[in-house]
Design an enzyme around this catalytic site. Structure first.
Site, PDB file in Angstrom:
ATOM      1  N   ASN A  17       0.781  -1.165  -0.166  1.00  0.00           N
ATOM      2  CA  ASN A  17       0.004   0.032   0.075  1.00  0.00           C
ATOM      3  C   ASN A  17       0.879   1.206  -0.036  1.00  0.00           C
ATOM      4  OD1 ASN A  17      -2.831  -0.642   0.063  1.00  0.00           O
ATOM      5  ND2 ASN A  17      -2.189  -2.015   1.266  1.00  0.00           N
ATOM      6  N   MET A  95       0.675  -2.755  12.628  1.00  0.00           N
ATOM      7  CA  MET A  95       0.099  -3.636  13.396  1.00  0.00           C
ATOM      8  C   MET A  95      -0.220  -3.496  14.823  1.00  0.00           C
ATOM      9  SD  MET A  95      -0.861  -5.859  11.050  1.00  0.00           S
ATOM     10  CE  MET A  95      -1.361  -7.257  11.926  1.00  0.00           C
ATOM     11  N   ARG A  96      -0.143  -2.120  15.263  1.00  0.00           N
ATOM     12  CA  ARG A  96      -0.647  -1.876  16.744  1.00  0.00           C
ATOM     13  C   ARG A  96      -1.316  -0.719  16.812  1.00  0.00           C
ATOM     14  NH1 ARG A  96       4.412  -3.065  19.676  1.00  0.00           N
ATOM     15  NH2 ARG A  96       5.693  -4.461  18.396  1.00  0.00           N
ATOM     16  N   ASN A 112      -6.787   5.008   7.752  1.00  0.00           N
ATOM     17  CA  ASN A 112      -6.337   3.346   7.639  1.00  0.00           C
ATOM     18  C   ASN A 112      -6.927   2.690   6.430  1.00  0.00           C
ATOM     19  OD1 ASN A 112      -4.966   0.973   8.754  1.00  0.00           O
ATOM     20  ND2 ASN A 112      -7.035   0.219   9.720  1.00  0.00           N
ATOM     21  N   HIS A 114      -8.289  -1.146   5.583  1.00  0.00           N
ATOM     22  CA  HIS A 114      -8.557  -2.442   6.339  1.00  0.00           C
ATOM     23  C   HIS A 114      -9.322  -3.338   5.002  1.00  0.00           C
ATOM     24  CE1 HIS A 114      -9.740  -5.076   9.499  1.00  0.00           C
ATOM     25  NE2 HIS A 114     -10.867  -5.469   8.685  1.00  0.00           N
ATOM     26  N   GLY A 148     -11.183   3.266  18.653  1.00  0.00           N
ATOM     27  CA  GLY A 148     -11.621   2.024  18.341  1.00  0.00           C
ATOM     28  C   GLY A 148     -10.967   1.111  17.527  1.00  0.00           C
ATOM     29  N   ASP A 150     -10.372  -0.328  14.094  1.00  0.00           N
ATOM     30  CA  ASP A 150     -10.856  -0.603  12.896  1.00  0.00           C
ATOM     31  C   ASP A 150     -12.382   0.183  12.789  1.00  0.00           C
ATOM     32  OD1 ASP A 150      -8.684  -1.739  12.050  1.00  0.00           O
ATOM     33  OD2 ASP A 150      -9.382  -3.753  12.214  1.00  0.00           O
ATOM     34  N   ALA A 178      -7.864  -4.177  -4.931  1.00  0.00           N
ATOM     35  CA  ALA A 178      -8.685  -3.038  -4.602  1.00  0.00           C
ATOM     36  C   ALA A 178      -8.039  -2.206  -3.625  1.00  0.00           C
ATOM     37  CB  ALA A 178      -9.943  -3.841  -4.168  1.00  0.00           C
TER      38      ALA A 178
END
Ligand code: GRF
Length: 217
Positions: A17, A95-96, A112, A114, A148, A150, A178
């Site tokens: 990404n 990943m944190r 972000n 996801h 929160g 995600d 995608a």
């Protein structure tokens, strides 16, 4: 032309990404530049992707916790991003979970990507969750980051079909393709000031640039 919009990209993994974002900036599709790439993993692929593109990249030790940055690490990440006058922090496989001080330092300016259609399948290995659940359509989501996991207002989503013969790997690969289109689209819209947030809803201005197809389809 004002000063270029500056991105800070944080990741722990292979960096596909980041590559998509950086290449879209370099080609002019995203009116921004990647000012800094940071990783909590020494030797992560994302730092190689940065180096290959002559982008500034650094490993910053994450400290003593497994799923978040410790206090000193958090300070070091924020200081590095501030020093580069970053306008937007783009998480790309980081990943944190980011906590209070970091979120306050870049309030409303962290996004972000996801690998599912949130709010379905938050958390780890979302493509595997989708496969195990038996859904026929999944996809990817770009969203603002809040406290929160995600969670946070959704900027754009793209649907991806699940095929009968899919394995976790083939489905993840299709979702990533995608992501590589959706993430630059969403970052471009932010850099151009084309979206606004009202409560949970992100609204796209009607007159937005025609460079990209509608990312909400
Ligand atoms: C992506 O699939 C993204 O959705 C998730 O982590 C993965 C990162 O992949 N948050 P890469 O490091 O960008 O290749």
């Amino acid at each position: 032309m004002g000063n270029p919009f500056r991105l800070g990209v944080l990741g722990s993994g292979k960096g596909s990404n980041l590559a998509a974002l950086a290449d879209a900036c370099a080609s002019g599709r995203v009116p921004a530049q990647v000012a800094l790439v940071l990783s909590d993993v020494e030797g992560a692929g994302i730092l190689d992707r940065a180096r290959e593109r002559n982008l500034a990249g650094r490993f910053i030790p994450p400290g003593k916790f497994r799923t978040k940055l410790d206090e000193e690490a958090e300070k070091n990440f924020v200081a590095a991003l501030w020093a580069e006058r970053v306008d937007l922090v783009a998480l790309a496989g980081f990943m944190r979970v980011l906590k209070g001080d970091f979120l306050r330092a870049f309030e409303g300016r962290i996004v972000n990507v996801h690998p599912s259609l949130l709010p379905s399948f938050p958390g780890l290995e979302a493509w595997k969750q989708a496969l195990d659940h038996g859904v026929k359509v999944t996809g990817c989501t770009v969203h603002f980051v809040d406290a929160g996991v995600d969670a946070g207002p959704i900027i754009g989503q793209r649907a991806v079909p699940v095929r009968d013969e899919d394995t976790p790997e083939t489905l993840h690969q299709r979702i990533q393709e995608a992501e590589h289109e959706l993430y630059p689209q969403c970052v471009a819209a932010i850099a151009r000031g084309e979206i606004s947030v009202a409560g949970r809803r992100v609204v796209w201005r009607k007159s937005r640039s025609a460079d990209f197809a509608d990312p909400r389809r």
